[in-house]
Enzyme design. Structure first.
Site, PDB file in Angstrom:
ATOM      1  CG  HIS A   1       2.264  -0.010   4.267  1.00 25.86           C
ATOM      2  ND1 HIS A   1       1.974  -0.946   5.238  1.00 25.86           N
ATOM      3  CD2 HIS A   1       1.149   0.764   4.120  1.00 25.86           C
ATOM      4  CE1 HIS A   1       0.731  -0.741   5.677  1.00 25.86           C
ATOM      5  NE2 HIS A   1       0.216   0.280   5.018  1.00 25.86           N
TER       6      HIS A   1
ATOM      7  CG  ASP B   1      -2.082  -0.902   1.148  1.00 29.73           C
ATOM      8  OD1 ASP B   1      -2.108  -1.740   0.224  1.00 29.73           O
ATOM      9  OD2 ASP B   1      -2.983  -0.810   2.006  1.00 29.73           O
TER      10      ASP B   1
END
Length: 265
Positions: free
Chosen positions: A231, A78
């Site tokens: 991430h 992400d």
């Protein structure tokens, strides 16, 4: 005598060639790290399936194998593209693994070439809104604002890659008020089943945080089709990059196949 002279000349020429190769780096063959073949062939671009009614928390099953019980895992990243995205892609390529990247529109617009590199590696792209604004959980999303953010990001992805995203992941995992918007946009909403919390790098002990991320990711080894949240943007992701190969090794050792979230279910 003639044969001896020929032999001497042959040795001199051979020695000259060896020295030239040794002393001139350009004469040496290029060496690269070995690249493992992917778990299964890259998929052709396809139209997005009908959006799912509920929220996705599991990885797709592998339908192309005889063993329908094969366990699968989806690695997801992400908040990128960010400074760590190239390193993440390098690890994935060497390991022969494809993943799903939920990109923030603002960052994607600043680096469209990175979106093209992501998809060129057989990875999937998902929509993570334009600004990464996280609403209060109790209030949920303003539908009009969310619709604009999703569309703006979708257009950025399409302009950069020519590919339509099929997936949406709401920042903060806030789903209240998002369902009707994402369905109208033709997107399936995806969360995760394992949160590594790799964004929570401590001010002290950051150098050993990779092992913490790895242990958290390993919680999915008790699941048949886990979705791992990581991430590649939003901050310092050196620990995530450092942990990634070991996470891949852990799941491979337990017989999992790596899939992207846009594959058929």
């Amino acid at each position: 005598m003639l044969f001896a002279l020929v032999a001497v000349l042959t040795m001199v020429v051979a020695h000259t060639v060896v020295v030239a190769v040794r002393d001139d780096p350009r004469a040496l063959p290029a060496t690269t790290a070995p690249i493992r073949a992917a778990d299964h062939p890259a998929k052709a671009q396809h139209e997005c399936p009908t959006p799912t009614a509920g929220i996705i928390h599991t990885a797709p099953r592998v339908r192309a194998t005889a063993d329908a019980s094969s366990r699968t895992v989806a690695l997801t990243f992400d908040d990128g593209p960010g400074a760590a995205t190239p390193q993440v892609l390098d690890v994935l390529q060497r390991a022969g693994v494809r993943a799903t990247f939920f990109v923030v529109g603002q960052h994607a617009a600043e680096d469209p070439e990175m979106l093209r590199r992501i998809t060129a590696g057989g990875n999937a792209l998902g929509d993570h809104t334009w600004s990464h604004h996280i609403p209060k959980a109790a209030a949920g999303w303003n539908r009009g604002k969310l619709a604009r953010e999703i569309e703006h990001t979708r257009r950025t992805i399409v302009d950069a890659t020519g590919l339509e995203p099929c997936l949406f992941r709401p920042p903060g995992g806030i789903v209240k008020g998002a369902g009707s918007v994402t369905h109208a946009a033709g997107l399936s909403t995806v969360l995760w089943s394992v949160d590594t919390r790799d964004w929570s790098v401590p001010s002290k002990g950051a150098s050993t945080f990779a092992s913490v991320i790895r242990k958290r990711a390993a919680l999915g080894l008790t699941q048949e089709h886990p979705v791992i949240l990581l991430h590649d943007g939003g901050g310092n992701r050196e620990a995530t990059v450092a942990a990634l190969q070991e996470i891949i090794n852990d799941y491979r050792a337990h017989g999992y196949q790596f899939v992207t979230l846009d594959e058929p279910r």
